[in-house]
Design an enzyme around this catalytic site. Structure first.
Site, PDB file in Angstrom:
ATOM      1  N   GLU A 105     -10.677  -5.734  13.409  1.00 36.14           N
ATOM      2  CA  GLU A 105     -11.446  -6.291  12.298  1.00 36.14           C
ATOM      3  C   GLU A 105     -11.417  -7.813  12.389  1.00 36.14           C
ATOM      4  O   GLU A 105     -10.450  -8.391  12.882  1.00 36.14           O
ATOM      5  CB  GLU A 105     -10.856  -5.852  10.956  1.00 36.14           C
ATOM      6  CG  GLU A 105     -11.026  -4.370  10.691  1.00 36.14           C
ATOM      7  CD  GLU A 105     -10.448  -3.948   9.344  1.00 36.14           C
ATOM      8  OE1 GLU A 105      -9.805  -4.780   8.688  1.00 36.14           O
ATOM      9  OE2 GLU A 105     -10.635  -2.781   8.969  1.00 36.14           O
TER      10      GLU A 105
ATOM     11  N   CYS B 253       0.825  -1.220   0.000  1.00 30.94           N
ATOM     12  CA  CYS B 253       0.000   0.000   0.000  1.00 30.94           C
ATOM     13  C   CYS B 253       0.853   1.261   0.000  1.00 30.94           C
ATOM     14  O   CYS B 253       0.438   2.304  -0.527  1.00 30.94           O
ATOM     15  CB  CYS B 253      -0.888   0.051   1.239  1.00 30.94           C
ATOM     16  SG  CYS B 253      -1.424  -1.524   1.890  1.00 30.94           S
TER      17      CYS B 253
ATOM     18  N   SER C 224     -13.385  -5.959   8.126  1.00 32.55           N
ATOM     19  CA  SER C 224     -12.605  -5.463   7.006  1.00 32.55           C
ATOM     20  C   SER C 224     -13.547  -5.031   5.893  1.00 32.55           C
ATOM     21  O   SER C 224     -14.650  -5.573   5.740  1.00 32.55           O
ATOM     22  CB  SER C 224     -11.679  -6.565   6.497  1.00 32.55           C
ATOM     23  OG  SER C 224     -11.204  -6.269   5.203  1.00 32.55           O
TER      24      SER C 224
ATOM     25  N   CYS D  86      -2.757   2.984   3.062  1.00 28.25           N
ATOM     26  CA  CYS D  86      -3.463   1.964   3.842  1.00 28.25           C
ATOM     27  C   CYS D  86      -4.764   2.492   4.443  1.00 28.25           C
ATOM     28  O   CYS D  86      -4.973   3.697   4.552  1.00 28.25           O
ATOM     29  CB  CYS D  86      -2.563   1.444   4.960  1.00 28.25           C
ATOM     30  SG  CYS D  86      -1.317   0.279   4.390  1.00 28.25           S
ATOM     31  N   ASP D  87      -5.582   1.557   4.899  1.00 33.61           N
ATOM     32  CA  ASP D  87      -6.954   1.860   5.314  1.00 33.61           C
ATOM     33  C   ASP D  87      -7.082   3.054   6.256  1.00 33.61           C
ATOM     34  O   ASP D  87      -7.900   3.945   6.036  1.00 33.61           O
ATOM     35  CB  ASP D  87      -7.567   0.640   6.010  1.00 33.61           C
ATOM     36  CG  ASP D  87      -7.750  -0.535   5.065  1.00 33.61           C
ATOM     37  OD1 ASP D  87      -7.443  -0.391   3.871  1.00 33.61           O
ATOM     38  OD2 ASP D  87      -8.188  -1.598   5.527  1.00 33.61           O
ATOM     39  N   LYS D  88      -6.319   3.074   7.340  1.00 36.01           N
ATOM     40  CA  LYS D  88      -6.515   4.118   8.354  1.00 36.01           C
ATOM     41  C   LYS D  88      -5.757   5.391   8.029  1.00 36.01           C
ATOM     42  O   LYS D  88      -6.043   6.452   8.597  1.00 36.01           O
ATOM     43  CB  LYS D  88      -6.086   3.605   9.742  1.00 36.01           C
ATOM     44  CG  LYS D  88      -6.754   2.310  10.163  1.00 36.01           C
ATOM     45  CD  LYS D  88      -8.261   2.375  10.041  1.00 36.01           C
ATOM     46  CE  LYS D  88      -8.906   1.027  10.291  1.00 36.01           C
ATOM     47  NZ  LYS D  88      -8.574  -0.011   9.298  1.00 36.01           N
TER      48      LYS D  88
ATOM     49  N   CYS E  30      -5.176  -2.697  -1.345  1.00 37.16           N
ATOM     50  CA  CYS E  30      -6.035  -3.824  -1.737  1.00 37.16           C
ATOM     51  C   CYS E  30      -7.030  -3.396  -2.808  1.00 37.16           C
ATOM     52  O   CYS E  30      -7.641  -2.324  -2.727  1.00 37.16           O
ATOM     53  CB  CYS E  30      -6.776  -4.359  -0.525  1.00 37.16           C
ATOM     54  SG  CYS E  30      -5.678  -4.997   0.751  1.00 37.16           S
TER      55      CYS E  30
ATOM     56  N   ASP F 137      -3.534  -3.299   7.664  1.00 36.37           N
ATOM     57  CA  ASP F 137      -4.492  -4.274   8.169  1.00 36.37           C
ATOM     58  C   ASP F 137      -4.245  -5.684   7.658  1.00 36.37           C
ATOM     59  O   ASP F 137      -4.438  -6.659   8.381  1.00 36.37           O
ATOM     60  CB  ASP F 137      -5.913  -3.843   7.800  1.00 36.37           C
ATOM     61  CG  ASP F 137      -6.348  -2.600   8.573  1.00 36.37           C
ATOM     62  OD1 ASP F 137      -5.511  -2.042   9.302  1.00 36.37           O
ATOM     63  OD2 ASP F 137      -7.506  -2.192   8.443  1.00 36.37           O
TER      64      ASP F 137
END
Length: 574
Positions: free
Chosen positions: A451, A56, A477, A129-131, A201, A88
């Site tokens: 998650e 990521c 997730s 990344c996600d956060k 992702c 994650d």
């Protein structure tokens, strides 16, 4: 623009660059090779989450260099810095996942401290990344200096036995393997090909969901979220972001001019229309909180309820982010929703124009089936639904994109941690029709609100994804699929009803009417509450302990400070 477009006497960086008493400060900048004229230009923080933790992030430093070049083109002085990420996909399925949501706050806080400490005037933020996406947007709104957000781009899809795959297929492969449906060799081949490049992702998981949000909410340049990470066109968007932030300084346009109730509603609409991650129901309230806007889970859910689901993206659908980019990307999705009357077109964006103006010239491509017209949606209501009832007085959330069964009733099978539940699933120690309860995984009780992808993916891999339901006060997730309900509040650690459940209690879920109930009388629940005892976590010091003391409920975004509503002095005005 020229140097006269900027009034340094009104910018934060004057505190470190102007006047005789700042000679010591300027000496540091000379030490780093800056020329006198560069020191007296606006200072722009160019922050990325570059690291070698996961794919990521590994393209972000390259894109940051392009953003810096854009700032220089616009007669600004870029100052690059990095912040953390917790990825994650690697943190998933073990204690490391407790760090994930906490990292969102650390990212926002560390950006705030760097910007405040060095008095930077504006910000370009690159996240993968996600956060890191919501964390960076939160910092922009908190600081309220002119800012442009840019997503680092998604990963290219992998190929396994002739089909596109993502990392979620690998998680589900673990479940197939444990059920004897996948060989050792096939699982190994899948893990080797699922993630073929840099980037986040590839499905409409949390990173791509929040990337769509960045355009919908007006903090990112149109189309900037779409190109995959390896594409060199991302560098062009990064340079354009750097140039544009200088325009924002000159025009005095700030994040809170962009992040309004209307633009938050636009963002929630895009999440629902794309079957996006349930995590958006945490992140949108948190971004709103930084602006002093109350926009909680229930308000997000109201938008979800009335929005058609029109983008056929994984995990509920067929396609990955690159496929949507190839047919017109986020602008085409926005245009489709706007023309259908689902968006506020008058919201200001980082271009200096309204959302509606940005979409002029965008047309719908009839020769594709990634994005459907609103007149013929995949389903008439959004891919994400809010729930409320006797088991969740403060709400809960479920992704229904791709689900065929929207109602479920069954006996509770109660676990007090994800590890306990995952072991039971691995050992097939559950029954078809069960409602698996994973509790004490909320923001305080985890701590960190993990998650549950490892558990849900294992269930799906065993062919049980639509034959059981799963409920947690933790999170899921963006890659989760199946009848999985998260963010249940109040959480177990606060004596919420989920903490009072016993094996065999009958749970009823109705994602059509939006209810989540347990067949217990109020009197029985109160009797159990009187006997309930708080559980101590293993985290009695350090960052996770500190987070547990500060964090608020998932309903409000699991935030850790009072927000823009309590602000006395805005950083941008120092």
């Amino acid at each position: 623009m020229d140097a006269n477009s900027f009034d340094k006497s009104k910018l934060p960086s004057r505190h470190v660059t102007e006047g005789p008493d700042r000679a010591p400060h300027r000496s540091y900048y000379y030490a780093m090779g800056l020329k006198e004229e560069e020191i007296h230009r606006p200072f722009v923080g160019v922050v990325s989450c570059w690291n070698e933790a996961a794919p990521c992030n590994i393209a972000l430093m390259r894109q940051a260099q392009a953003a810096k070049a854009g700032v220089k083109d616009g007669l600004g002085t870029p100052r690059e810095f990095c912040t953390i990420t917790v990825t994650d996909g690697i943190a998933m399925g073990h204690q490391g996942m407790k760090s994930s949501l906490v990292s969102r706050e650390v990212i926002a806080d560390s950006i705030e401290l760097t910007m405040r400490g060095h008095c930077y005037d504006a910000m370009v933020g690159l996240a993968g990344c996600d956060k890191s996406l919501p964390g960076m947007m939160m910092a922009m709104v908190r600081l309220n200096v002119p800012s442009v957000f840019m997503y680092g781009g998604s990963i290219l899809p992998g190929k396994f036995k002739g089909k596109d795959v993502t990392v979620v297929d690998v998680f589900e492969g673990v479940g197939q393997h444990s059920a004897g449906k996948m060989s050792d060799d096939d699982l190994h081949e899948l893990e080797c090909v699922a993630c073929p490049s840099a980037g986040s992702c590839g499905g409409q998981f949390t990173a791509n969901t929040m990337a769509c949000v960045s355009e919908a909410i007006g903090l990112a340049l149109p189309s900037s979220s779409g190109a995959p990470a390896p594409y060199e066109s991302r560098d062009e968007y990064a340079a354009a972001s750097g140039r544009q932030v200088m325009e924002l300084i000159a025009k005095g346009i700030r994040p809170r001019d962009l992040v309004t109730r209307k633009s938050l509603e636009n963002a929630a609409t895009v999440v629902a229309a794309s079957g996006g991650s349930t995590n958006a129901a945490l992140h949108l309230p948190a971004i709103a909180h930084e602006a002093g806007i109350d926009f909680d889970l229930f308000e997000v859910a109201e938008i979800f309820k009335k929005t058609p689901y029109i983008a056929d993206l994984k995990p509920g659908g067929k396609y990955v982010a690159k496929d949507m980019y190839d047919v017109g990307g986020v602008p085409m999705l926005l245009k489709t929703l706007h023309d259908g009357g689902y968006l506020h077109g008058d919201c200001l964006t980082v271009t200096g124009k309204s959302l509606e103006e940005n979409l002029e010239g965008v047309t719908f491509d009839d020769n594709q089936d990634v994005i459907y017209p609103v007149s013929n949606p995949i389903t008439p209501t959004g891919g994400v639904v809010g729930l409320k009832g006797s088991l969740a007085p403060d709400g809960a959330i479920v992704k229904v994109a791709g689900l065929h069964v929207l109602k479920f009733e069954g006996p509770a099978r109660v676990f007090n941690s994800e590890e306990e539940a995952f072991q039971a699933v691995e050992n097939k120690n559950y029954k078809e029709g069960d409602v698996i309860i994973i509790r004490y995984e909320g923001p305080k009780g985890g701590p960190g609100m993990r998650e549950m992808l490892s558990t849900t993916a294992a269930l799906y891999g065993q062919g049980m994804g639509d034959k059981v339901a799963l409920i947690t006060d933790g999170r899921f997730s963006g890659g989760t699929r199946g009848f999985c309900i998260g963010h249940v509040g109040p959480e177990a650690a606060e004596a919420g009803p989920i903490g009072l459940l016993e094996d065999g209690d009958i749970i009823t879920i109705d994602a059509v009417s939006g209810t989540l109930d347990v067949k217990l009388s109020p009197e029985e629940l109160e009797e159990r509450r009187a006997k309930w005892q708080p559980r101590e976590t293993d985290y009695q010091s350090g960052t996770l302990w500190k987070y547990a003391q500060q964090v608020g409920p998932a309903l409000k975004g699991a935030v850790t400070h009072p927000g823009g509503g309590k602000e006395v002095v805005c950083y941008a005005d120092i």
